[in-house]
Design a protein around this motif. Structure first.
Motif, short mmCIF file in Angstrom:
data_model
loop_
_atom_site.label_atom_id
_atom_site.label_comp_id
_atom_site.label_asym_id
_atom_site.label_seq_id
_atom_site.Cartn_x
_atom_site.Cartn_y
_atom_site.Cartn_z
N ALA A 141 0.83 -1.21 0.00
CA ALA A 141 0.00 0.00 0.00
C ALA A 141 0.86 1.26 0.00
CB ALA A 141 -0.93 -0.01 1.21
N GLU A 142 1.97 1.24 0.74
CA GLU A 142 2.87 2.40 0.75
C GLU A 142 3.50 2.63 -0.62
OE1 GLU A 142 5.72 1.72 3.78
OE2 GLU A 142 4.28 1.86 5.44
N VAL A 143 3.89 1.55 -1.27
CA VAL A 143 4.49 1.70 -2.60
C VAL A 143 3.48 2.27 -3.59
CG1 VAL A 143 5.48 0.44 -4.55
CG2 VAL A 143 6.21 -0.08 -2.21
N VAL A 144 2.24 1.78 -3.54
CA VAL A 144 1.20 2.29 -4.43
C VAL A 144 0.93 3.77 -4.16
CG1 VAL A 144 -1.23 2.10 -5.04
CG2 VAL A 144 0.14 0.03 -4.77
N ALA A 145 0.89 4.16 -2.87
CA ALA A 145 0.65 5.57 -2.54
C ALA A 145 1.79 6.45 -3.04
CB ALA A 145 0.49 5.71 -1.03
N GLU A 146 3.03 5.98 -2.90
CA GLU A 146 4.16 6.76 -3.40
C GLU A 146 4.13 6.87 -4.91
OE1 GLU A 146 7.69 4.99 -1.95
OE2 GLU A 146 7.32 5.50 0.15
N ARG A 147 3.71 5.80 -5.59
CA ARG A 147 3.64 5.85 -7.04
C ARG A 147 2.58 6.83 -7.50
NH1 ARG A 147 3.11 0.77 -8.01
NH2 ARG A 147 0.86 0.69 -8.34
N LEU A 148 1.42 6.84 -6.84
CA LEU A 148 0.37 7.79 -7.19
C LEU A 148 0.81 9.23 -6.92
CD1 LEU A 148 -2.81 5.92 -5.88
CD2 LEU A 148 -2.05 6.17 -8.25
N LEU A 149 1.51 9.45 -5.79
CA LEU A 149 2.01 10.78 -5.49
C LEU A 149 3.00 11.24 -6.55
CD1 LEU A 149 2.38 13.23 -3.64
CD2 LEU A 149 4.09 11.90 -2.36
N LEU A 150 3.91 10.34 -6.96
CA LEU A 150 4.88 10.68 -8.00
C LEU A 150 4.17 10.99 -9.31
CD1 LEU A 150 7.81 10.90 -8.95
CD2 LEU A 150 7.78 8.44 -9.39
N THR A 199 12.00 11.45 -8.17
CA THR A 199 11.38 10.94 -6.94
C THR A 199 10.55 12.06 -6.32
OG1 THR A 199 13.30 11.61 -5.61
CG2 THR A 199 13.33 9.38 -6.54
N PRO A 200 9.59 11.72 -5.46
CA PRO A 200 8.80 12.78 -4.83
C PRO A 200 9.65 13.78 -4.06
CG PRO A 200 7.73 10.65 -4.52
CD PRO A 200 9.07 10.37 -5.12
N GLU A 201 10.75 13.32 -3.44
CA GLU A 201 11.61 14.23 -2.68
C GLU A 201 12.27 15.27 -3.58
OE1 GLU A 201 11.67 10.99 -2.51
OE2 GLU A 201 10.80 10.63 -0.54
N ILE A 202 12.53 14.91 -4.84
CA ILE A 202 13.16 15.85 -5.78
C ILE A 202 12.11 16.71 -6.48
CG2 ILE A 202 14.57 16.00 -7.87
CD1 ILE A 202 15.97 13.46 -7.01
#
Length: 425
Positions: A141-150, A199-202
Motif C-alpha cells: 500500500a505504501e508503494v502504491v501511494a508513493e507511485r500515485l504521489l509521484l 522521486t517525490p523528494e526531488i
C-alpha cells in the motif's frame, strides 16, 4: 544467520486459523518488491514455488512445505539455469520470505503415511509468507501511494512547464516589454535540473520553484496588460506605419560570408553597383536591394525612426520557405506560428553559441519576430559564417543605424532554395 533464525521464529508463531490467498499475497509481493529488496527474477522463482502448493489459500494448519526438484523448478521458471535458481533461492531465504527444512542428505522429498497423506516433508517452507502477510500488504500500500504521489507530481510539473512556455511565447509574440530572455534562461535551468528518474523528494521543491516562476511571469504579464490598456490616449499611436513607395532608398546588405569587409571595400562595391556593373560583378559580400524605411516605431518603448524593428514582420510562410532548416527545431519538429519559430530560435541560438545578450539586443532592435527570422537565416548558412554571434551583433548595429533590411536576405535564400524548373518541349 541471525536473520534466518528470526524468520524461523516468526514462522513458528503463525496461528493455526490464519490464512491468505496465495496469489493475492504474490501481487502484494510484486508491489512491495522495492522495499523488500528482492529482484524480479527472485519473484519468478517464488511464484514457481507457490505454484507447487496445491491449495489456493495458505493456511496455518497445513505444513506449508513445498519440495520440488531443481529440474521441476527450472521448467516452471522458463528454463532458468540451476546455478541461477540456487542464487535466487538463497536471496529469498536471506530476505525472510522462505525458510529451509533440510533433510539428512540435503535433498528435497516427502514421507507419506499408508493412506498417502504427507507425514514429513523436506524442502522450503512458505510459512514466513503467511506470518508476514499483513506487513507485506502494508508495504504494498505504501508503494502504491508513493507511485500515485509521484504520478500527480509529474503531471503538475508537466502542466506548469507547459504554462510557462506558453506565457513566454505569448509575451515574445506580442512584443511585450520585459526581461523574457532571463525568464527563459531560468526556466531552462529548472527544467534541466530535473532528473531522468525523479522521486517525490526531488519533484516537490522543483514544482514549488516552477510555480513561483509561473506566478512571477503572470504578475509581470498582468502589469503589462494594464499598462497597455492605459496607454490608449490621443497622444499615442499604436499603429504601424511603413513607407512602401517603390522609389524608396537603396542600401547594401551583407551576405552570408565568414568575414565582413571594411568601409573602404563597402564603398567601392557601392560605387560599382551604381555604375551598373551587374550582378556578376557584385556577387561578393554585398548586393543591392530596396529597403523599406519605417516612419514611426511601434510599441510603448520608441526607438529612432530608422530602426528596423518598426518594420512589419515578413509572412511566416516566406520565412519558412527561405529557411527550411529551422523547422526541425520547432516544437514536435514543426513550426505553425510565430511562437513556434521564436521557440526554435532560442534553441538554435544556443546551438550556434550566440550569447543571450546578443540575441536579447537583436530582439530589442529588430523585434522578436525579425530577430528569430535572422537566426533562421544564419542557421541556413551556418557553414559559411565563422562567428554567428559576431555576425548577429553586426547586423543589429547596422539595423540600429537604419542600414539593414531583412527582405533582401530572405529573397536571396528563397532563390537559393528554389528547385530548377524542368523545361517542357
Amino acid at each position: 544467520t541471525l536473520g534466518m533464525l528470526a524468520s524461523q521464529a516468526i514462522a513458528k508463531s503463525v496461528p493455526p486459523d490464519a490464512s491468505v490467498d496465495k496469489w493475492k499475497l504474490y501481487r502484494w509481493l510484486c508491489e512491495a518488491r522495492p522495499k523488500l529488496g528482492i529482484s524480479d527474477r527472485a519473484l519468478s522463482v517464488l511464484n514457481a514455488l507457490m505454484s507447487f502448493y496445491p491449495k489456493t489459500d495458505l493456511a496455518g494448519s497445513d505444513g506449508l512445505v513445498v519440495f520440488p526438484s531443481n529440474a521441476q523448478l527450472s521448467l516452471r521458471t522458463h528454463g532458468m539455469a540451476e546455478t541461477t535458481l540456487r542464487r535466487h533461492l538463497a536471496a529469498l531465504v536471506e530476505s525472510g520470505l522462505l525458510t529451509r527444512r533440510d533433510s539428512p542428505n540435503g535433498k528435497r522429498y516427502v514421507r507419506r503415511d499408508p493412506q498417502g497423506a504427507i507425514g514429513e516433508a523436506f524442502g522450503f517452507s512458505l510459512a514466513p509468507l503467511l506470518a508476514r502477510a499483513e506487513e507485506i500488504e502494508q508495504l504494498a500500500a505504501e508503494v502504491v501511494a508513493e507511485r500515485l504521489l509521484l504520478q500527480r507530481l509529474r503531471e503538475r510539473v508537466t502542466l506548469v512547464r507547459r504554462d510557462i512556455a506558453k506565457l513566454i511565447g505569448t509575451a515574445l509574440e506580442d512584443g511585450l516589454a520585459g526581461d523574457w530572455m532571463r525568464y527563459e534562461a531560468d526556466f531552462r535551468v529548472l527544467v534541466l535540473a530535473l532528473p531522468r528518474v525523479p522521486t517525490p523528494e526531488i519533484l516537490t521543491p522543483a514544482l514549488a520553484a516552477l510555480e513561483a516562476l509561473r506566478a512571477e511571469i503572470i504578475n509581470h504579464l498582468e502589469r503589462q496588460v494594464i499598462l497597455k490598456k492605459s496607454a490608449g490616449n490621443a497622444g499615442q499611436t499604436e499603429r504601424h506605419k511603413q513607407n512602401s513607395k517603390p522609389d524608396s532608398s537603396s542600401d547594401f546588405e551583407p551576405r552570408f560570408e565568414s568575414k565582413q569587409g571594411g568601409d573602404a571595400e563597402r564603398e567601392q562595391e557601392r560605387v560599382a553597383v551604381q555604375h551598373g556593373n551587374g550582378d556578376e560583378k557584385t556577387s561578393g559580400r554585398y548586393s543591392q536591394w530596396p529597403v523599406d524605411v519605417p516612419t514611426t516605431a511601434k510599441g510603448v518603448h520608441p526607438q529612432p525612426a530608422n530602426v528596423s524593428d518598426a518594420l512589419k514582420p515578413y509572412p511566416l510562410g516566406l520565412v519558412l520557405q527561405a529557411c527550411p532548416e529551422i523547422v526541425a527545431f520547432g516544437p514536435g519538429g514543426a513550426i505553425s506560428s510565430w511562437r513556434d519559430l521564436m521557440t526554435a530560435a532560442v534553441v538554435v541560438r544556443s546551438m550556434l553559441a550566440v550569447s543571450a545578450s546578443a540575441y536579447e539586443n537583436a530582439c530589442a532592435i529588430l523585434g522578436p519576430e525579425n530577430a528569430a527570422t535572422v537566426i533562421a537565416c544564419i542557421l541556413e548558412r551556418a557553414g559559411h559564417i565563422n562567428s554567428a554571434g559576431g555576425y548577429l551583433r553586426d547586423l543589429t548595429r547596422r539595423a540600429e543605424r537604419g542600414e539593414f533590411s531583412l527582405g533582401p536576405m530572405l529573397m536571396a535564400l528563397t532563390r537559393a532554395n528554389e528547385k530548377p524548373v524542368r523545361q517542357v518541349g
